[in-house]
Structure formats: structure tokens, C-alpha cells
Write an enzyme that holds these catalytic residues in place. Sequence first.
Site, PDB file in Angstrom:
ATOM      1  N   TYR A 123       6.148   1.969   9.493  1.00  0.00           N
ATOM      2  CA  TYR A 123       6.921   1.559   8.423  1.00  0.00           C
ATOM      3  C   TYR A 123       6.665   2.259   6.981  1.00  0.00           C
ATOM      4  CZ  TYR A 123       9.482  -0.350   4.609  1.00  0.00           C
ATOM      5  OH  TYR A 123      10.360  -0.622   3.208  1.00  0.00           O
ATOM      6  N   HIS A 124       5.412   2.243   6.764  1.00  0.00           N
ATOM      7  CA  HIS A 124       4.779   2.725   5.478  1.00  0.00           C
ATOM      8  C   HIS A 124       4.389   4.220   5.604  1.00  0.00           C
ATOM      9  CE1 HIS A 124       4.056  -1.595   4.936  1.00  0.00           C
ATOM     10  NE2 HIS A 124       4.408  -1.347   3.681  1.00  0.00           N
ATOM     11  N   HIS A 159       0.418   1.731  -3.611  1.00  0.00           N
ATOM     12  CA  HIS A 159       1.483   2.674  -3.174  1.00  0.00           C
ATOM     13  C   HIS A 159       1.345   3.977  -4.154  1.00  0.00           C
ATOM     14  CE1 HIS A 159       2.880  -0.940  -1.637  1.00  0.00           C
ATOM     15  NE2 HIS A 159       3.574  -0.333  -0.577  1.00  0.00           N
ATOM     16  N   LYS A 201      -3.740   5.701 -11.278  1.00  0.00           N
ATOM     17  CA  LYS A 201      -3.104   4.612 -10.711  1.00  0.00           C
ATOM     18  C   LYS A 201      -4.044   3.253 -10.964  1.00  0.00           C
ATOM     19  CE  LYS A 201      -0.783   3.844  -7.693  1.00  0.00           C
ATOM     20  NZ  LYS A 201       0.322   2.947  -7.678  1.00  0.00           N
ATOM     21  N   ASP A 233      -2.360  -1.697  -7.247  1.00  0.00           N
ATOM     22  CA  ASP A 233      -1.168  -1.236  -6.467  1.00  0.00           C
ATOM     23  C   ASP A 233      -1.788   0.014  -5.664  1.00  0.00           C
ATOM     24  OD1 ASP A 233       1.162  -0.121  -5.544  1.00  0.00           O
ATOM     25  OD2 ASP A 233       1.270   0.745  -7.523  1.00  0.00           O
ATOM     26  N   TYR A 288      11.318 -10.913   3.933  1.00  0.00           N
ATOM     27  CA  TYR A 288      10.011 -10.881   3.412  1.00  0.00           C
ATOM     28  C   TYR A 288      10.020 -11.213   1.933  1.00  0.00           C
ATOM     29  CZ  TYR A 288       5.717  -7.996   2.263  1.00  0.00           C
ATOM     30  OH  TYR A 288       4.506  -7.506   1.992  1.00  0.00           O
TER      31      TYR A 288
END
Length: 661
Positions: A166-167, A538, A532, A536, A12
Site C-alpha cells: 500500500y505505502h 511520510h 521534516k 512524521d 482505519y
Amino acid sequence: MQRDRPWLMRTYSGHSSAKASNELYRTNLSRGQTGLSVAFDLPTQTGYDSDHPLARGEVGKVGVPISHIGDMEALFDQIPLGEMNTSMTINATAPWLLALYVAVAERQGVDPGQLQGTTQNDVLKEYLSRGTYIFPPEPSVRLTTDLIAYTVKNIPQWNPTNICSYHLQEAGATPTQELAYALSTATAILDAVQASGQIPADRFQQVVGRISFFVNAGIRFVEETCKLRAFSRMWDEVARNRYGVEDPKQRRFRYGVQVNSLGLTESQPENNVQRIVLEMLAVTLSKNARARAIQLPAWNEALGLPRPWDQQWALRMQQVLALETDLLEYGDLLDGSPVVEAKVLELIAGAQQEMENVAAHGGMVACIDNGYVKRELVQSHTRRMRNIESGDLKIVGVNCYQETATSPLTGGEESGIMKVDELAEREQIAALQAFRATRQQGAVDDALELLRAAANDGSNIMPSSIQCARAGVTTGEWSEVLRGVFGEYRAPTGVDFVASDRSESKALEQVRERVRTTSDELGRPLRLLIGKPGLDGHSNGAEQIAVKGRDSGFEIVYEGIRLTPSQIARAAQEEGVHLIGLSVLSGSHLELVEDIRNELEAIGCKDIPLVIGGIIPQDDARQLLDRGLKAVFTPKDVDMNIIMNTMVTIIRQVNGLEPLA
């Protein structure tokens, strides 16, 4: 016995610019990589051009910036798209990036019908974990549906959506939750495609057959192996019973994987090598549930951006397993194991129960708006963090066996990571502006009008998007048209729950006492703003700090992801906070901190102390502290009681209070 063919091997990657990423791709292919996995930068993922104010500091940091067809053409220069299998991790802007890919293939003389690859295109999990959504859930599902319908008809070898659990695991999902939420997402998307009427009933089985998945595999590799076997069995049942798919090949659970990044540690990062290898076993041991494509993180991703050599090391791990061992010479090693079968049945039962819970809350799309799934994930992640704090969950080098010699891997000028050249952003912006100046504006305007009309009248978005790509429309222009039609969205944060397993440890009670004492001395409750900034999305760390802060006695101000520096500064002023805690994982910390400090000074709030957490290299941490930040927290700081105590100490110092024990 005939040896099985190895899975597709990827890394990746993408950074700085299309040209730099192209060089990296061609290097990796020459070293034996058999497919591409493209990482896009945050402006590209969230629909902004590189020169948009919100893109400042983010260009080329976590992936390659793609603003128009020229960038996409440079990205795949000398890479024949008719022969390549390309995975693109893109969601909200997936129709646009696929449109650019199709337009570049046409320029290479490749029939789009030949193209092979995958668009992740699972926007529902973006609201829950990764945060690169743009539009509200309903129009986002419509765009996903359009892409699926278009590719099934026109790009038949393409995987149009990669349902991505996955996340979800990175956001705290247990194996049971990962199964349940991924399968609930898949059925929500397939139901939407079916309801759209774009695919005739007699061709709908082809749609089901093109659905693929992208999963996670953690360090508990026995449980993870069983999870993949459960996934395979449950998907076969969904495809057969819910959608009437008769062909077993069309019911096959086709998945790619990147093994767990959540468990990679900044402390003793050399331990990440064995973690990655063990996690790879989870998705390769069981032949009947083996991954069809694998990409492994590099050992140093908790430190910063991996270098090409680090990515080569991750590729060599795959090659050694596939080529040197005898794994591919045998049938399924786990068939007939009563232990494995019992665990598979346990996971299936738990997942089916949680799928029923999702359905009872209105289905997966409704669960975005009502916050049910997000709250469940935040609570699961909270339990994980509490177990690390207490030592019930052992992590070597983090909360046990912390004694270590200095690692030779992280020495030298690079400190074991690569840094994006500061010139890359300026060069990308200059190139973008030059591109705009040379295109035919009339063709651009006409293409954008076609796009607007399709968005308004419900037509499939892909033909007009491909026309936009050919005409030289930019990423920001494409997204701005759709923002005008669909609007934007802010998802629930998931932190509005009362922990059912509130820790009453001695360490936490000491933190609470210090918070109470300081609040009393200042005459009002301590108030903490969690910010935040930037693009981004996450938010796992920010959410856990918010939950822990509230549990420690702070009043918490947290409004979610993608806030501008101005919004953060104004919120700090209006809410009267005692401290601002920033969370940045994209590498844009230096620029964002500078902007926030400037905004605070402009409104007379420069004395509010700032701390920051994220993936921040040591040199950058020193710079931030030199510029006046009070503390820098990185992935090695896993004990949140210590983080809370540090913030209380900072508040006392700033307000001239005597130190507390």
C-alpha cells in the site's frame, strides 16, 4: 447459485486517547463494521512514550496513543478479543503492541491461541515510504522473524506479517514496482524465518500459509484489477516453487486493502467519493482475486482528520456494494477475457524483471542500505508529479475542470473535519505519569532485564516482551532497551539521482531564470533547506520538493525524516540557507513551527524565512501566517513551478531585492 460471504469490513481509526478510540470502535461495530483496524499515533509507532520531548504535538494526532497495558486495556474495553478480528497497523514496535494485546486478552480470560487478526509488521517498506522504522534493517528483520515464529507456534490464527505494498504505491510505485517490491520483501522475510531455525522444516508451510498482504488500489481500476490477479498468480508460484508448499490453500494470496489515499484531493473533495468507490471495484470485481478485508479512506482525508460520520459513510459504501448489488452472486467475471489476460501477463513479466534487478543489487534488505529501491520510487513519483504539472495526467478539480460551486460538505464550524482536543495530549501525559507511580518497579526492572538478555543472546523477543507488558513496562522503555542493543538508523533519502526526464517546459525555464538572477544579485547560489520535523515519516512531498528545487537551480539541503527543531535550526545556520521549507503531515504543525522559530531565534537566525507544506486546515494556515510564516502549501498546490516561484519571491522580499516579473 450460492451467494458469497462478504469480505471483512473495517475502518482505519484511532485518535486522541484509548478511551475516545474505544468509544469510536464500539460505535463503528454497532453500525455493521465486522473487524477493527487500529491506527496508532506516531510516538507509539516510533517507540516513544507520550511524555518524551520528541512526542510533543504528536500525541493522539494520527492515531491512538498506547504507552502501557492500561492504555491497551482501555482501548478494548467491552470488546471481546476472543471474538474479534483486529488489524493493527504497527511495524517497528509490532512485537511490543502484540505483546500488549496478548496480555490484555489474558486479563479478559481469553486463551491467546484463540486470537484472530493481523500485525502489519512489514518494517522493510518503512525505510522506503512511511518512515516509522527505529533500528537498522538487520535487527528489524530479526524482530519481524521472531514475531512470525512465535505466532505460528502460539497464536496459530494470527496473521503475523502483512506485507504492505500500500505505502509503496503512495510513495510512487507503479503497479509493476508494487508487485516486484512486495514479493521481494515477502521472500526476504520468509528466507529470514527459514534461516533462523525457529521453525522445523516440516512446519514451514504453515509459515507461508500465514503470510498476508496489504495492497493499494488506485483509480485505474482495470489495471489495478489485473495487478491483483497477477499478485495471486505470482504468489502461488513463489509458494510452490521456492518454498515447496503443496496445499493450494496454503498458497492462496490472502490480502486486505485500503484504496488509494494519494489520489484524494483537497480541491473539490466531494470528487473523492466516486474515486473511492471506483477503486473499491478494483479489489472486488475478480472473485478469484478478491480482497478478504477492505477499509476505505474517508472523502475528506486530504483536508484533515475524518469525523465519525465520514467513517460511517465509507463503511456504507462497502455495505451497499456487498449487500445491495449482485456482485457476490457470480463466479469470476474476468476469467477468459483476452484483454485482462494480456495485461496480467505484461505485469508479471515486468515484475519478474524488477525482482531480478532487486536480486542483482543484493536482495531487498541490501536495497534498503544501498538506496536502490528508494531511488526507483522517488523517480517514479517524480514522473507522476511532472505529468500532473504538464496536464498529461488529468485530475478533475485539480488541473482540469477547476470551476466549482462552494461545497456544502466543507462548511460549518468544523470545516468538514475533526480536530483533536488540545487537552488530549496533556491528559495522556498525566495518566502515563500516574501509571508509572503505581506500578511495582522491581517487576518492571526484572522484565526489562529479561528483554535486554533476549535481544543480546538472540532468543525470541516475544516471551520477554509479553512479560514486560504484564509487568507494566511502557512503550518508550521497551524501545529504549532495544535501541541500546541494536542502535538507531537513518535510511537513504532517494533524492540523489539525475532525472532522466528533466522537464524543459517554459514554466520551469522561467523559474530557473528567476533563481539564476536572484543568485547573481545575492552573490551566491540560492540554498533551500527541506526539513521534516517531528515523528512524521511520510516524506514523499519533501522528496519531490527537493528534486524539483534542485531541477530549478536551488542548492538543496535535505537530510531525511524525523529531525528535531534544534537540528533543523542548526543545519539552516551552518549551511547558510536562504529559506527553510518544512513538511508536516501529522497535524503537529502549530507546535513544531513554534519550536523551530524559538530555536532559530536562540541562535540568532530568526530572519531566515519559513514556509510549510502539509495537510493543514484553513484555520491553522491563517494562524501560521499570522505568526510570521511566509507561505502555507497544502495538497491543492500541485504545480511545483508555482511553489518554486513563490519561494524565490519570498527570498527576494526578505533580502530587499526589487520584484521580478
